[in-house]
Design a protein around this motif. Structure first.
Motif, PDB file in Angstrom:
ATOM      1  N   ARG A   1      -0.170  -1.318  -7.728  1.00 26.81           N
ATOM      2  CA  ARG A   1       0.476  -1.626  -6.452  1.00 26.81           C
ATOM      3  C   ARG A   1       0.803  -0.375  -5.642  1.00 26.81           C
ATOM      4  O   ARG A   1       1.130  -0.478  -4.464  1.00 26.81           O
ATOM      5  CB  ARG A   1       1.740  -2.461  -6.695  1.00 26.81           C
ATOM      6  N   GLU A   2       0.723   0.789  -6.280  1.00 23.60           N
ATOM      7  CA  GLU A   2       0.975   2.032  -5.555  1.00 23.60           C
ATOM      8  C   GLU A   2      -0.281   2.581  -4.876  1.00 23.60           C
ATOM      9  O   GLU A   2      -0.203   3.558  -4.133  1.00 23.60           O
ATOM     10  CB  GLU A   2       1.516   3.093  -6.525  1.00 23.60           C
ATOM     11  N   LEU A   3      -1.429   1.964  -5.137  1.00 28.04           N
ATOM     12  CA  LEU A   3      -2.690   2.492  -4.625  1.00 28.04           C
ATOM     13  C   LEU A   3      -3.050   1.885  -3.274  1.00 28.04           C
ATOM     14  O   LEU A   3      -2.677   0.755  -2.958  1.00 28.04           O
ATOM     15  CB  LEU A   3      -3.809   2.206  -5.635  1.00 28.04           C
TER      16      LEU A   3
ATOM     17  N   PHE B   1      -6.803  11.062  -5.360  1.00 25.25           N
ATOM     18  CA  PHE B   1      -7.444  10.191  -6.342  1.00 25.25           C
ATOM     19  C   PHE B   1      -6.628  10.169  -7.638  1.00 25.25           C
ATOM     20  O   PHE B   1      -6.052  11.174  -8.036  1.00 25.25           O
ATOM     21  CB  PHE B   1      -8.879  10.652  -6.607  1.00 25.25           C
ATOM     22  N   ARG B   2      -6.615   9.000  -8.271  1.00 23.69           N
ATOM     23  CA  ARG B   2      -5.806   8.834  -9.483  1.00 23.69           C
ATOM     24  C   ARG B   2      -6.607   8.093 -10.547  1.00 23.69           C
ATOM     25  O   ARG B   2      -7.231   7.061 -10.251  1.00 23.69           O
ATOM     26  CB  ARG B   2      -4.532   8.068  -9.145  1.00 23.69           C
ATOM     27  N   VAL B   3      -6.584   8.621 -11.760  1.00 20.87           N
ATOM     28  CA  VAL B   3      -7.212   7.968 -12.911  1.00 20.87           C
ATOM     29  C   VAL B   3      -6.092   7.508 -13.834  1.00 20.87           C
ATOM     30  O   VAL B   3      -5.364   8.332 -14.400  1.00 20.87           O
ATOM     31  CB  VAL B   3      -8.170   8.923 -13.653  1.00 20.87           C
ATOM     32  N   VAL B   4      -5.952   6.201 -13.971  1.00 18.00           N
ATOM     33  CA  VAL B   4      -4.869   5.611 -14.762  1.00 18.00           C
ATOM     34  C   VAL B   4      -5.449   5.082 -16.071  1.00 18.00           C
ATOM     35  O   VAL B   4      -6.326   4.217 -16.056  1.00 18.00           O
ATOM     36  CB  VAL B   4      -4.185   4.462 -13.993  1.00 18.00           C
ATOM     37  N   GLY B   5      -4.968   5.603 -17.203  1.00 19.58           N
ATOM     38  CA  GLY B   5      -5.451   5.128 -18.491  1.00 19.58           C
ATOM     39  C   GLY B   5      -5.800   6.270 -19.414  1.00 19.58           C
ATOM     40  O   GLY B   5      -5.709   7.455 -19.062  1.00 19.58           O
ATOM     41  N   ALA B   6      -6.217   5.908 -20.630  1.00 21.32           N
ATOM     42  CA  ALA B   6      -6.571   6.893 -21.644  1.00 21.32           C
ATOM     43  C   ALA B   6      -7.647   6.301 -22.536  1.00 21.32           C
ATOM     44  O   ALA B   6      -7.896   5.094 -22.519  1.00 21.32           O
ATOM     45  CB  ALA B   6      -5.345   7.273 -22.479  1.00 21.32           C
ATOM     46  N   ALA B   7      -8.277   7.155 -23.319  1.00 24.27           N
ATOM     47  CA  ALA B   7      -9.246   6.673 -24.307  1.00 24.27           C
ATOM     48  C   ALA B   7      -8.499   5.894 -25.387  1.00 24.27           C
ATOM     49  O   ALA B   7      -7.411   6.288 -25.811  1.00 24.27           O
ATOM     50  CB  ALA B   7     -10.001   7.843 -24.918  1.00 24.27           C
TER      51      ALA B   7
ATOM     52  N   GLY C   1       0.846  -1.201   0.000  1.00 24.15           N
ATOM     53  CA  GLY C   1       0.000   0.000   0.000  1.00 24.15           C
ATOM     54  C   GLY C   1       0.867   1.231   0.000  1.00 24.15           C
ATOM     55  O   GLY C   1       0.849   2.025   0.932  1.00 24.15           O
ATOM     56  N   ALA C   2       1.684   1.374  -1.051  1.00 21.33           N
ATOM     57  CA  ALA C   2       2.693   2.430  -1.107  1.00 21.33           C
ATOM     58  C   ALA C   2       2.137   3.770  -0.637  1.00 21.33           C
ATOM     59  O   ALA C   2       2.828   4.539   0.012  1.00 21.33           O
ATOM     60  CB  ALA C   2       3.229   2.552  -2.537  1.00 21.33           C
ATOM     61  N   ASP C   3       0.908   4.036  -0.971  1.00 15.83           N
ATOM     62  CA  ASP C   3       0.271   5.258  -0.462  1.00 15.83           C
ATOM     63  C   ASP C   3      -1.196   4.933  -0.205  1.00 15.83           C
ATOM     64  O   ASP C   3      -2.012   4.976  -1.104  1.00 15.83           O
ATOM     65  CB  ASP C   3       0.405   6.400  -1.465  1.00 15.83           C
ATOM     66  N   ARG C   4      -1.496   4.591   1.027  1.00 21.51           N
ATOM     67  CA  ARG C   4      -2.852   4.158   1.362  1.00 21.51           C
ATOM     68  C   ARG C   4      -3.870   5.293   1.249  1.00 21.51           C
ATOM     69  O   ARG C   4      -5.071   5.048   1.288  1.00 21.51           O
ATOM     70  CB  ARG C   4      -2.884   3.562   2.777  1.00 21.51           C
ATOM     71  N   ALA C   5      -3.396   6.506   1.078  1.00 21.51           N
ATOM     72  CA  ALA C   5      -4.319   7.635   0.960  1.00 21.51           C
ATOM     73  C   ALA C   5      -4.712   7.903  -0.488  1.00 21.51           C
ATOM     74  O   ALA C   5      -5.441   8.858  -0.751  1.00 21.51           O
ATOM     75  CB  ALA C   5      -3.693   8.890   1.562  1.00 21.51           C
ATOM     76  N   VAL C   6      -4.232   7.077  -1.429  1.00 22.83           N
ATOM     77  CA  VAL C   6      -4.566   7.269  -2.834  1.00 22.83           C
ATOM     78  C   VAL C   6      -5.561   6.202  -3.276  1.00 22.83           C
ATOM     79  O   VAL C   6      -5.317   5.005  -3.136  1.00 22.83           O
ATOM     80  CB  VAL C   6      -3.312   7.224  -3.731  1.00 22.83           C
ATOM     81  N   VAL C   7      -6.685   6.654  -3.809  1.00 27.94           N
ATOM     82  CA  VAL C   7      -7.723   5.778  -4.349  1.00 27.94           C
ATOM     83  C   VAL C   7      -7.690   5.929  -5.860  1.00 27.94           C
ATOM     84  O   VAL C   7      -7.699   7.047  -6.379  1.00 27.94           O
ATOM     85  CB  VAL C   7      -9.111   6.161  -3.798  1.00 27.94           C
ATOM     86  N   GLY C   8      -7.644   4.804  -6.573  1.00 32.08           N
ATOM     87  CA  GLY C   8      -7.477   4.913  -8.017  1.00 32.08           C
ATOM     88  C   GLY C   8      -8.395   4.029  -8.825  1.00 32.08           C
ATOM     89  O   GLY C   8      -8.885   2.998  -8.354  1.00 32.08           O
ATOM     90  N   LEU C   9      -8.619   4.455 -10.064  1.00 39.38           N
ATOM     91  CA  LEU C   9      -9.352   3.674 -11.048  1.00 39.38           C
ATOM     92  C   LEU C   9      -8.424   3.456 -12.234  1.00 39.38           C
ATOM     93  O   LEU C   9      -7.831   4.400 -12.750  1.00 39.38           O
ATOM     94  CB  LEU C   9     -10.630   4.408 -11.484  1.00 39.38           C
ATOM     95  N   ILE C  10      -8.305   2.185 -12.671  1.00 39.51           N
ATOM     96  CA  ILE C  10      -7.372   1.818 -13.734  1.00 39.51           C
ATOM     97  C   ILE C  10      -8.147   1.233 -14.906  1.00 39.51           C
ATOM     98  O   ILE C  10      -8.970   0.332 -14.731  1.00 39.51           O
ATOM     99  CB  ILE C  10      -6.341   0.788 -13.228  1.00 39.51           C
ATOM    100  N   GLY C  11      -7.885   1.726 -16.106  1.00 42.06           N
ATOM    101  CA  GLY C  11      -8.534   1.179 -17.293  1.00 42.06           C
ATOM    102  C   GLY C  11      -8.691   2.243 -18.355  1.00 42.06           C
ATOM    103  O   GLY C  11      -8.502   3.442 -18.096  1.00 42.06           O
TER     104      GLY C  11
END
Length: 401
Positions: free
Chosen positions: A277-279, A233-239, A196-206
């Motif tokens: 793994r960073e989320l 918050f982190r949004v990982v990905g692109a259209a 939980g490299a940064d437990r304060a970060v919530v992310g969506l991947i896709g």
């Protein structure tokens, strides 16, 4: 001598179906099968196949046809524009299939299946369809659904589906020649659990798409930010598939919601697993029923707490016994948290519950890793896929019980 398998994909962009296929061919190529690949455009997926030792050819399909989204493929203008180019492509594909001297052809996408259904018989080859999409009107345009269901019955010798939810959208005659193969993960996905490299970060991947729920995620994030001021918050990905307008609207949303300083957009990344793994929490927020939900399994394997919408194939992952009660909008299971689709308020409540209950969060993460290691390994997937391929090659296709 192992049978030769030719796998066909229309895109060289890396979506879930492409990554699932890549792991399967890496597992099966060699002793069990001589696998070749044919892709309708150049790009990163072709590079990945070749790096995995798969002999891969590119047969260019006109971009005006190849890049038309499934939501627009039957629009009159797109249909007129693509028909002539598509018809001309079929004989070229048939020649490529014959030249590959494959025993079985495997279509890995909807577009690949349509072209393979025409070209494989011309080449005198049996074919198998890997169905990664729910063939249902809440997921695809209704006319396309009708056409694809007919194709599923009349076209392939065998079908491989990625979930019971996908299987349920096929006609009965198609289900009888189908094999269930949940997309499995390679061994490195189960490497030492995330700390939980940064437990304060919530992310969506896709990939950024209306079907993936980035809008609902950000609406929930705005609510969580009010009560959990240290959370980011982190949004990982692109259209990927012509959905740039949606991505633009999503990128503008944090400013409108007053959380622009709390949200990071990474764009496309070559290694989504590292970001996962960073989320501290992984969110799957699809508002429509998705066929499976690979990121949910990836989070489980990495030991990252996950909250996901309870529709499509996701309950098969997080609630295989079907006991979760979502009367309040969300419910915790032994391995994750399920939430009502399209309900941003319920999603926010579920995220808060994970953030505010560290002991329960840790226990679910441990249980989730064990469940993923038991149910979602690439070895199990490859065995199931191989049964379907071998049955198609021999003409003895089994049915699902």
């Amino acid at each position: 001598m192992p049978p030769r398998i030719l796998v066909i994909d229309h895109t060289s962009q890396e979506g879930g179906g492409q990554l699932a296929l890549l792991r399967v061919v890496e597992q099966l190529n060699g002793d069990r099968a001589d696998i070749r690949a044919l892709v309708f455009s150049s790009g990163v997926f072709v590079d990945r196949l070749r790096a995995a030792g798969i002999e891969t050819a590119v047969l260019e399909l006109d971009p005006a046809v190849n890049q038309t989204s499934r939501d627009r493929v039957l629009a009159p203008a797109a249909l007129v524009r693509s028909l002539g180019r598509s018809v001309a492509f079929v004989p070229r594909l048939a020649r490529a299939i014959r030249g590959a001297r494959a025993d079985v052809v495997v279509a890995n996408t909807l577009k690949a299946a349509v072209f393979t259904a025409l070209a494989a018989p011309l080449a005198g080859r049996r074919w198998v369809w890997h169905v990664h999409d729910r063939i249902a009107p809440d997921y695809l345009p209704a006319p396309l659904v009708a056409a694809l269901r007919v194709l599923a019955v009349l076209g392939p010798r065998a079908i491989v589906v990625n979930s019971e939810a996908t299987l349920a959208t096929l006609p009965g005659r198609a289900r009888r020649k189908s094999t269930l193969a949940y997309p499995g993960l390679a061994a490195d996905a189960f490497d030492s659990p995330s700390d939980g490299a940064d437990r304060a970060v919530v992310g969506l991947i896709g990939r950024i798409s209306p079907t993936k729920g980035q809008r609902q995620f950000l609406e929930a994030a705005a609510s969580v930010a009010e009560t959990n001021p240290s959370t980011r918050f982190r949004v990982v990905g692109a259209a990927l598939f012509g959905e740039d307008a949606y991505e633009s609207s999503v990128r503008a949303l944090p400013e409108a919601l007053g959380i622009a300083d709390r949200v990071e957009f990474t764009g496309w990344v070559p290694d989504a697993g590292r970001h996962l793994r960073e989320l501290g929490v992984v969110v799957h927020a699809s508002p429509v029923p998705e066929p499976f939900g690979q990121v949910v399994v990836e989070a489980m394997a990495a030991g990252v707490p996950v909250v996901a919408t309870a529709a499509g194939g996701v309950p098969e992952i997080l609630d295989p016994d079907g006991t979760a009660d979502l009367a309040g909008g969300w419910a915790a299971t032994e391995v994750g948290v399920l939430v009502r689709p399209g309900d941003s308020a319920a999603l926010a409540a579920a995220i808060r519950a994970i953030l505010d209950e560290p002991e329960a969060r840790a226990a679910r993460a441990v249980a989730a890793r064990a469940a993923a290691a038991e149910r979602f390994t690439i070895e199990r997937t490859a065995d199931a896929v191989w049964r379907a391929w071998r049955g198609a090659a021999s003409g003895t296709v089994g049915s699902m019980s």
